[in-house]
Write an enzyme that holds these catalytic residues in place. Sequence first.
Site, PDB file in Angstrom:
ATOM      1  N   GLY A  74       0.803  -1.216   0.000  1.00 21.97           N
ATOM      2  CA  GLY A  74       0.000   0.000   0.000  1.00 21.97           C
ATOM      3  C   GLY A  74       0.842   1.276   0.000  1.00 21.97           C
ATOM      4  CG  ASN A 155      -5.603   3.630   8.465  1.00 24.10           C
ATOM      5  OD1 ASN A 155      -5.990   4.608   7.833  1.00 24.10           O
ATOM      6  ND2 ASN A 155      -4.572   3.699   9.280  1.00 24.10           N
ATOM      7  CD  GLN A 183      -7.388  -0.992   6.875  1.00 17.22           C
ATOM      8  OE1 GLN A 183      -8.141  -1.888   7.240  1.00 17.22           O
ATOM      9  NE2 GLN A 183      -6.112  -0.962   7.228  1.00 17.22           N
ATOM     10  CB  SER A 203      -1.767  -3.368   1.024  1.00 14.42           C
ATOM     11  OG  SER A 203      -0.813  -4.085   1.755  1.00 14.42           O
ATOM     12  CG  HIS A 205      -0.112  -6.731   4.896  1.00 14.85           C
ATOM     13  ND1 HIS A 205      -0.259  -6.363   6.210  1.00 14.85           N
ATOM     14  CD2 HIS A 205       0.226  -5.601   4.234  1.00 14.85           C
ATOM     15  CE1 HIS A 205       0.007  -5.063   6.337  1.00 14.85           C
ATOM     16  NE2 HIS A 205       0.298  -4.581   5.150  1.00 14.85           N
ATOM     17  CB  THR A 241      13.040 -10.431 -10.722  1.00 12.81           C
ATOM     18  OG1 THR A 241      14.199 -10.212 -11.526  1.00 12.81           O
ATOM     19  CG2 THR A 241      12.532 -11.849 -10.913  1.00 12.81           C
ATOM     20  CB  CYS A 328       2.254   3.442  10.456  1.00 17.12           C
ATOM     21  SG  CYS A 328       1.571   2.306   9.286  1.00 17.12           S
TER      22      CYS A 328
HETATM   23  N1  PLP Z   1      -3.125   2.711   3.445  1.00 17.18           N
HETATM   24  C1  PLP Z   1      -3.922   2.266   4.421  1.00 17.18           C
HETATM   25  C2  PLP Z   1      -5.313   2.792   4.543  1.00 17.18           C
HETATM   26  C3  PLP Z   1      -3.457   1.308   5.330  1.00 17.18           C
HETATM   27  O1  PLP Z   1      -4.253   0.866   6.303  1.00 17.18           O
HETATM   28  C4  PLP Z   1      -2.126   0.837   5.187  1.00 17.18           C
HETATM   29  C5  PLP Z   1      -1.552  -0.127   6.154  1.00 17.18           C
HETATM   30  O2  PLP Z   1      -1.771  -0.017   7.335  1.00 17.18           O
HETATM   31  C6  PLP Z   1      -1.343   1.334   4.129  1.00 17.18           C
HETATM   32  C7  PLP Z   1      -1.873   2.271   3.277  1.00 17.18           C
HETATM   33  C8  PLP Z   1       0.057   0.860   3.917  1.00 17.18           C
HETATM   34  O3  PLP Z   1       0.050  -0.432   3.379  1.00 17.18           O
HETATM   35  P1  PLP Z   1       1.375  -1.362   3.442  1.00 17.18           P
HETATM   36  O4  PLP Z   1       1.464  -1.848   4.844  1.00 17.18           O
HETATM   37  O5  PLP Z   1       1.084  -2.480   2.490  1.00 17.18           O
HETATM   38  O6  PLP Z   1       2.502  -0.526   3.003  1.00 17.18           O
END
Ligand code: PLP
Length: 404
Positions: A74, A155, A183, A203, A205, A241, A328
């Site tokens: 993301g 998020n 999200q 993203s 995960h 790659t 984060c």
């Molecule tokens: N954007 C949002 C709304 C997110 O919740 C997150 C991850 O917490 C990201 C971006 C960042 O994604 P990534 O962890 O894959 O870099």
Amino acid sequence: MAEHRFLYADNAATTPLSPAALRAMEPFLTAQYGNPSSLYRLGQEARRAVEQARRDLAACLHAEPEEILFTSGGTESDNWALRAAAHRMAAQGKRRLITSSFEHPAVLHTCRALEQEGFSVTWLPVHGDGLVRPEEVESALREDTALVSIMAANNEIGTVQPVEEIGRLCRAHGVLFHTDAVQAAGNLPIDVKRWQCDLLSVSAHKFHGPKGMGLLWRRKGLELPALLTGGEQERGLRPGTENTAGIVGMAAALQDACASLPARTARLCALRDRLAEQALRLPFSRLNGSRDHRLPGTVNLSFAGTDGEQLLLLLDLQGIAVSTGSACESGSHKASHVLLALGLPEELARGSLRFSLGEDLTETDIDYMAEKLAGAVQKIRLMNPLWERIESGRIRYSVPDETF
Ligand code: PLP
């Protein structure tokens, strides 16, 4: 009471890899290790898997396969989308960006970096319900607006934004529209055509795919500057790659998530509401963000006279994993920028927790979580010298739609 199992309620931070994703990935981590650019069979098998995954992912988003560009997640997708769109439009004399004040740091900090480069950014307010108003987006549009970036779902509080309306306005005014759907993907139906966006970040995960894997969807015909210089992979726009295992794992996970979406949504909404209802029985508590426009599994709650990090640690001791907001920003001891943007006073913003539920949880788990939460809230309040004044009404908190 019998000892309870570990309860994971932080799916907005990350999710465990699904069995389907693991099964899809395994051959490409072992026997099928070929480079998709190699011309012999081992390479071409990997190439076929990558291109099949691209088609599968495109189908989940109602997109075309050639519109999918693989990234590392993301953060990379957001950075690329914003910087590429800004630089492309600057060449046409458009140097204004519009975003909201409660975006993920991947968007917020990229916009700030673009401000340093001379772009001007309009930071739209978020209302007490955690929603951006499309009419405010429209009135912020100017002749020189290059791009609007508004996240599909937040998020930290889980509110779902009116992206379709915002997309329609942007298209009508000839302005590019990016949405961070990190999200939303796997949790809401996504249709890039209906949303009328130009760029969309995903993203893996967050929907039981592998970490370090994502995609940027880019509307066909929109020329973007390359992210990196190198070989010809991803049309030369994002060379390197391909992460074959990551790509097929992301596709398997998103397909799974889309197929199970209606049933999962019903189940998660019921669990989420059950948790919120019990938590909100605690005095001086509140739900942050709209009740109706929210992700199926996410609630963010504030408890006056508490501290989110202390609550988190007490719940961790009980085997319950939750978050104070964005992973984060955890550890920074700063009140959440999202809750402050909603208009919460700093003390209340600090006493907040995000629960983001997964489909493995049961009603019994939710009741257990609510019980342990109540205990933790009470414990912290009793240790807080200010609690007595909050309880007796001598300290009052004003939030946009209530006072307590
Ligand atoms: N954007 C949002 C709304 C997110 O919740 C997150 C991850 O917490 C990201 C971006 C960042 O994604 P990534 O962890 O894959 O870099």
